[in-house]
Design an enzyme around this catalytic site. Structure first.
Site, PDB file in Angstrom:
ATOM      1  N   CYS A 101      -9.745  12.812   4.670  1.00 24.63           N
ATOM      2  CA  CYS A 101     -11.282  12.418   3.748  1.00 24.63           C
ATOM      3  C   CYS A 101     -10.856  13.929   3.384  1.00 24.63           C
ATOM      4  O   CYS A 101     -11.985  14.431   2.436  1.00 24.63           O
ATOM      5  CB  CYS A 101     -12.314  11.588   4.546  1.00 24.63           C
ATOM      6  N   CYS A 199     -13.922   5.216  10.218  1.00 22.47           N
ATOM      7  CA  CYS A 199     -16.369   4.888   9.755  1.00 22.47           C
ATOM      8  C   CYS A 199     -15.502   3.323   8.590  1.00 22.47           C
ATOM      9  O   CYS A 199     -16.394   2.957   8.775  1.00 22.47           O
ATOM     10  CB  CYS A 199     -15.868   5.768   8.564  1.00 22.47           C
TER      11      CYS A 199
END
Length: 369
Positions: A101, A199
């Site tokens: 990410c 997440c």
């Protein structure tokens, strides 16, 4: 300077943005919408980048009096982070989605868009420091608060990206001070819990999440000698070094616990053995990068420290580049490290570079990978 503040909805990014405003920069706040389910709400401290987080970020931006936008990066996030996560597990590796990410979204897609729009830099709430050497070259270093240091997950940053990064929390002594500052500024996120876990798997059930996407075909569990010692419901859900949840039908001869040593997705087989069989004498990766200037002679082994997890202790090692690989040999064998993980190399407090581990060499021949 014209600054784009990446605001996750947490306390760190809010205070980082506020400090950029205090420094006199022209700041614009942006929240990245990464979820493909826009109705998703946060559950306690699990997950991030939810509708709730977006609203928290907007409230902080309103208090600061800065423009605020939400950018939809959900498609890019799915392709570069979620799909990569699935593919790595399917191949028997253990990926780090936070590294991907940072590499692909926050400091590639976001930074590229920011520069295209005329911004000079991106501000985030990471606990890491950017220093300059005597020639003005930028380097990435650990934060002042080692307990909160996040330089490991930023190890994927390149020299060019470091030119456009700002980390205002670098020299903050503790997270408590950041929360106190947020409270003084009137930010509602001052006492908001830190996010943890993956997440996009907010319930924390990684095995179940993977089973839904990869399927779960039953297979066998073998010991190092090739003897069948148990069965499993899907090899992709296991990780190297795993001890719990093995459900072995045959106990070890010496009665000691066994750990996952190898995952063979094509054979749908999991191999287990004693903890010491996880010891690695060498790790290497062809997917490597330097966070700033590379070593003057990377082909010659140089002393360093290697860190293989965000919260693990660094281990002294020798590293060098040979035949397109960054090869790292720790002074003390690393234990329970899997291909797919990221090895970050430090020299002192400086992050020198990183590699995604492609291969490992065991300290014990029987446990060779």
């Amino acid at each position: 300077m014209k600054i784009l503040a990446a605001m996750s909805g947490g306390v760190d990014s809010a205070v980082a943005a506020a400090r950029a405003v205090d420094a006199g920069h022209e700041v614009v706040g942006v929240h990245l919408a990464l979820s493909r389910m826009p109705g998703t709400l946060r559950t306690g401290s699990r997950g991030c980048c939810t509708i709730e987080d977006s609203m928290d970020a907007q409230r902080a931006a309103n208090i600061m009096g800065i423009p605020y936008y939400v950018w939809d990066f959900s498609e890019r996030f799915k392709e570069d982070v979620v799909d990569d996560f699935i593919a790595e597990y399917e191949a028997g590796r253990t990926p780090n989605p936070c590294m991907r990410c940072n590499e692909k979204i926050k400091f590639a897609a976001l930074l590229e868009k920011a520069i295209d729009l005329g911004f000079d830099a991106v501000v985030t709430g990471h606990y890491a420091a950017i220093r300059e050497d005597e020639h003005g070259n930028r380097e990435l270093h650990r934060a002042a608060d080692w307990a909160k240091d996040q330089s490991y997950v930023l190890g994927v940053l390149t020299a060019e990206q470091l030119k456009h990064c700002m980390f205002p929390l670098a020299d903050t002594p503790s997270k408590a001070e950041v929360r106190a500052e947020a409270a003084e500024r009137g930010f509602s996120v001052a006492s908001k819990p830190d996010s943890h876990d993956i997440c996009f798997i907010p319930d924390g059930d990684t095995r179940g999440w993977l089973a839904e996407r990869l399927g779960a075909e039953p297979g066998i569990i073998l010991d190092r000698e090739g003897n069948k010692v148990g069965k499993h419901e899907g090899a992709a859900a296991f990780t190297i070094g795993q001890r719990k949840g093995l459900n072995l039908g045959i106990p070890s001869v010496d009665g000691r616990p066994r750990y996952v040593l190898d995952i063979q997705p094509k054979q749908n087989t999991v191999v287990v053995g004693p903890r010491e069989a996880l010891d690695l004498a060498e790790i290497a990766g062809s997917r490597f990068s330097w966070a700033g200037l590379p070593p003057a002679d990377a082909a010659t082994p140089f002393a360093c420290h290697v860190q293989v997890r965000a919260h693990s202790d660094p281990v002294s090692a020798l590293a060098h580049v040979e035949t397109g690989e960054l090869i790292i040999r720790p002074d003390v064998p690393l234990n329970g490290v899997s291909t797919g993980q990221t090895a970050v190399v430090y020299v002192g407090t400086r992050v020198l570079g990183q590699c995604t581990i492609d291969r490992t060499v065991s300290a014990a021949p029987l446990a060779a990978h």
